[in-house]
Structure formats: C-alpha cells, structure tokens
Enzyme design. Sequence first.
Site, PDB file in Angstrom:
ATOM      1  N   GLY A   8      84.784  28.537  73.018  1.00 21.22           N
ATOM      2  CA  GLY A   8      84.467  29.203  74.332  1.00 21.22           C
ATOM      3  C   GLY A   8      84.867  28.277  75.338  1.00 21.22           C
ATOM      4  CE1 TYR A 142      73.886  33.614  78.824  1.00 20.34           C
ATOM      5  CE2 TYR A 142      72.070  33.520  80.461  1.00 20.34           C
ATOM      6  CZ  TYR A 142      73.177  32.566  80.086  1.00 20.34           C
ATOM      7  OH  TYR A 142      73.432  31.447  80.119  1.00 20.34           O
ATOM      8  CE  LYS A 146      72.368  31.070  76.103  1.00 22.26           C
ATOM      9  NZ  LYS A 146      73.901  30.172  75.590  1.00 22.26           N
TER      10      LYS A 146
HETATM   11  P1  NAD Z   1      82.318  31.977  80.169  1.00 18.84           P
HETATM   12  O1  NAD Z   1      81.851  33.233  80.156  1.00 18.84           O
HETATM   13  O2  NAD Z   1      83.087  31.194  81.861  1.00 18.84           O
HETATM   14  O3  NAD Z   1      82.767  31.157  78.912  1.00 18.84           O
HETATM   15  C1  NAD Z   1      82.788  31.857  78.035  1.00 18.84           C
HETATM   16  C2  NAD Z   1      83.886  31.987  77.383  1.00 18.84           C
HETATM   17  O4  NAD Z   1      83.503  31.912  75.546  1.00 18.84           O
HETATM   18  C3  NAD Z   1      84.987  32.741  77.755  1.00 18.84           C
HETATM   19  O5  NAD Z   1      86.043  31.451  78.045  1.00 18.84           O
HETATM   20  C4  NAD Z   1      85.573  34.186  76.690  1.00 18.84           C
HETATM   21  O6  NAD Z   1      86.521  34.138  75.926  1.00 18.84           O
HETATM   22  C5  NAD Z   1      85.167  33.085  75.386  1.00 18.84           C
HETATM   23  N1  NAD Z   1      83.790  34.274  74.301  1.00 18.84           N
HETATM   24  C6  NAD Z   1      83.273  35.409  73.964  1.00 18.84           C
HETATM   25  N2  NAD Z   1      83.564  35.450  73.157  1.00 18.84           N
HETATM   26  C7  NAD Z   1      83.631  35.423  71.976  1.00 18.84           C
HETATM   27  C8  NAD Z   1      84.076  34.915  70.772  1.00 18.84           C
HETATM   28  N3  NAD Z   1      83.880  35.919  69.904  1.00 18.84           N
HETATM   29  N4  NAD Z   1      84.591  33.558  69.959  1.00 18.84           N
HETATM   30  C9  NAD Z   1      84.846  32.465  71.186  1.00 18.84           C
HETATM   31  N5  NAD Z   1      85.261  32.493  72.270  1.00 18.84           N
HETATM   32  C10 NAD Z   1      84.643  33.551  72.675  1.00 18.84           C
HETATM   33  O7  NAD Z   1      80.441  31.285  79.999  1.00 18.84           O
HETATM   34  P2  NAD Z   1      80.452  29.340  80.534  1.00 18.84           P
HETATM   35  O8  NAD Z   1      80.208  29.649  82.098  1.00 18.84           O
HETATM   36  O9  NAD Z   1      81.209  27.998  80.416  1.00 18.84           O
HETATM   37  O10 NAD Z   1      79.128  28.983  79.315  1.00 18.84           O
HETATM   38  C11 NAD Z   1      79.136  28.600  78.693  1.00 18.84           C
HETATM   39  C12 NAD Z   1      77.735  27.986  77.282  1.00 18.84           C
HETATM   40  O11 NAD Z   1      76.824  27.918  78.676  1.00 18.84           O
HETATM   41  C13 NAD Z   1      77.220  29.642  77.328  1.00 18.84           C
HETATM   42  O12 NAD Z   1      76.024  30.169  76.776  1.00 18.84           O
HETATM   43  C14 NAD Z   1      76.376  29.965  78.987  1.00 18.84           C
HETATM   44  O13 NAD Z   1      75.386  30.911  78.492  1.00 18.84           O
HETATM   45  C15 NAD Z   1      75.741  29.052  78.958  1.00 18.84           C
HETATM   46  N6  NAD Z   1      75.800  28.801  80.124  1.00 18.84           N
HETATM   47  C16 NAD Z   1      76.428  28.548  81.880  1.00 18.84           C
HETATM   48  C17 NAD Z   1      76.045  28.746  82.829  1.00 18.84           C
HETATM   49  C18 NAD Z   1      76.251  28.079  84.080  1.00 18.84           C
HETATM   50  O14 NAD Z   1      76.155  28.931  85.610  1.00 18.84           O
HETATM   51  N7  NAD Z   1      78.040  28.809  83.925  1.00 18.84           N
HETATM   52  C19 NAD Z   1      74.442  28.149  82.810  1.00 18.84           C
HETATM   53  C20 NAD Z   1      73.591  28.223  81.749  1.00 18.84           C
HETATM   54  C21 NAD Z   1      74.061  28.328  80.290  1.00 18.84           C
HETATM   55  N1  SER Z   2      74.467  31.630  85.633  1.00 22.52           N
HETATM   56  C1  SER Z   2      73.813  31.606  84.021  1.00 22.52           C
HETATM   57  C2  SER Z   2      74.036  33.141  84.386  1.00 22.52           C
HETATM   58  O1  SER Z   2      73.634  33.462  85.205  1.00 22.52           O
HETATM   59  C3  SER Z   2      72.632  31.321  84.062  1.00 22.52           C
HETATM   60  O2  SER Z   2      72.464  30.897  82.642  1.00 22.52           O
HETATM   61  O3  SER Z   2      73.972  34.210  83.966  1.00 22.52           O
END
Ligand code: NAD
Ligand code: SER
Length: 318
Positions: A8, A142, A146
């Site tokens: 990702g 979601y 998690k």
């Molecule tokens: P994002 O949505 O920006 O990026 C996710 C990436 O995963 C995308 O580039 C997408 O193309 C890729 N993806 C989707 N399906 C796929 C698959 N089948 N195979 C391979 N790649 C695939 O997400 P993010 O914000 O970078 O989050 C990354 C992780 O961090 C996630 O587990 C998310 O739950 C966690 N997280 C993020 C936040 C936040 O605020 N960004 C907060 C809490 C937790």
């Molecule tokens: N930034 C994320 C969301 O809002 C928290 O996991 O889904």
Amino acid sequence: MKKILVTGALGQIGSELTAYLRKLYGADNVVASDIRTLKDSDVVENGIYELVNVENASEIANIVKKYNIDTIIHLAALLSATGEKDPVKAWNVNMGGLFNVLEVAREMNCAVFTPSSIAAFGPNSRKVKTPQDDIQRPTTIYGVTKVSGELLCDYYHRRFGVDTRGVRFPGLISYVTLPGGGTTDYAVHIYYEALKNKRYDCYIAEGTYMDMMYMPDALDAVVQLMEADPSKLKHRNAFNITAMSFAPEHIAAEIKKHIPEFEMNYDVDPVRQAIAESWPDSLDDSAAREEWGWNPKFDLALMTVDMLARLREKLNIK
Ligand code: NAD
Ligand code: SER
C-alpha cells in the site's frame, strides 16, 4: 529491519514512509509495492517498485523471496468512510490482506508492522483518555477489521513467534498525499481549502473531538517501534499513540491566526459524523511512552505553521 517490503506504498502513509525508510536504510533495501502504479510518483521512480495485490498471497510471497525480505510494513487497506461504502471489499482487503501477510511472514520468517486505528474503539470504550486496554466494540466494518487484525497479529506472535508490532494511529495530517477516504480527512482538507479559497465547509460537527497526528511523528513511530527492544514490549498489537486532540473549531482557530480572512462553516455528513462520535475523544498513550519511548514532536500550533508553509510551496500560493 534490513530488507523491507512496504504494501500500500502509494497511499497517504506509504508515500512518505517509503521515502523515509529509503533514506534511513538505503534505497536498495526498501521494496515499495501497491495494487496500482502512479505516473511521476517518487515512490515508483526513486527506488524498487513492484505491483502486489495483498489479496493474493503468492504475489506477496514471490516478492519476499525475490528480495530476501525480513520485514513487511503492511499498509494496504480501505479506510473508515470508504469501508462503509463497500463492507465486503473492506473485509476482503483488510482481513484477507493481513492474513496473507501473516502467513507469508510465518513461512518466511519476517517481522510485520501493521497499523491499527482509533477506529478499533467504539461507543462502549471510555471516551476520554481511552486506556490502552479497554472494551473494543467498534461499529464500522473498518473498526471490526482493525480489532480483528490486532487479535490476529497477537495470535501469530503467541502461536508462531512471528514478530508482529503495531500502533493505533489517530487521524494523520500530511501535505504530500491526500488521505484515502477516512473520517478524519477534514483535518487535511481544511488546510488546502484555507489556502486556496479562504473558506471550508466542514463535514464534522463543532465540538467533535478526535485524536490527530502530524505525519513526521507517525513515520518516527513506525521506525521507533520496529527498532524497539522486544523484551521491553508488554503490548504488541496495538499501542495507543496520539499527538493532539481537537475539534474542528480548534483547527479553524489555529489556521485563522495565519490567515485572518479564513472562515469555516458546517455541512455535516451524518455517516462520517456518526463514525466520529463512536470513536474516542482522546487516547491514553502511556504504554507506548513507557515501553518504547513514544514522544511526539508536533502539537496543533507547530503542525499548522509547517502545513501552511509546505502547502504554500506545493500549491504555489504566496
Ligand atoms: P490510503 O488509503 O491512503 O492508502 C492505502 C493504499 O493501499 C492505497 O495506495 C491503495 O492503492 C492500496 N491498496 C488498496 N487495496 C490494495 C490491495 N488489494 N493490494 C495492495 N494495495 C492495495 O491509506 P493510509 O492512510 O496510507 O493507511 C495505511 C494504513 O494505516 C491502513 O491500515 C490504515 O487503516 C492505517 N491508518 C491510517 C490512518 C490515517 O489517518 N491515514 C489512521 C489510522 C490508521
Ligand atoms: N484516519 C482514519 C480514518 O478516518 C483513522 O483510522 O478512517
């Protein structure tokens, strides 16, 4: 961490974490991957890049074998608002992907980092300073993935000795890549709109607190936890971490200090508002502080100064 695979990697976190890891560990030791590719992307152009769909275990295994990977940073997932639009896909990507990563890690002896979220808590969890160990009955698909992911990672550690580690990230704020469909995204969009249009219609209601963090602290958290002495870790999946807790009016007031004409109105989205209300107002991150020295650098004021400066440059706004 010596040879790292990031899944990702084109997302909000991956696009910055990949560059950060390449700087720390060497570009030859970081393999970025995603299900898609992107033109003119630093992640694709400036290091090793592979197409990997995490729903397909053999695609992960092939890359782990090809590059002799010892650590998988698993970021591929669907976020909270996107997940509610397609719960089946959210389950398949979030749980199917994680299960595949853990199985490959077990067979090929890799460590695994995967982020959980504030979304792992729900309306029955304590709302303020939610403790590390509390009731977890989330109401979104979601959040369900998690909590299940946290349990599965703990299981793989206990049962098979896989070195699994994770944090519960709050909403992440950054200027490089836009967030991918979460509930906390307003706290990123507001900066773009403040600079471009001097106004923002917020889909989260006044008085709704959520935990947030600036991306540089989130990147540090991943590296710090993965490099931590495992004998000090009483928890593994997943540590509460936070840097600030605020409601929309607080971020708007902070932006107004720099852009006095900025105005924010409310146009509340009932779906994302209900999700936000089901999450904690703030997390207690003392376990992370005690067990591996978690200590974020950015508060709301510092982050706002940096976000506005970086975005002015990116958007070419004087
Ligand atoms: P994002 O949505 O920006 O990026 C996710 C990436 O995963 C995308 O580039 C997408 O193309 C890729 N993806 C989707 N399906 C796929 C698959 N089948 N195979 C391979 N790649 C695939 O997400 P993010 O914000 O970078 O989050 C990354 C992780 O961090 C996630 O587990 C998310 O739950 C966690 N997280 C993020 C936040 C936040 O605020 N960004 C907060 C809490 C937790
Ligand atoms: N930034 C994320 C969301 O809002 C928290 O996991 O889904």
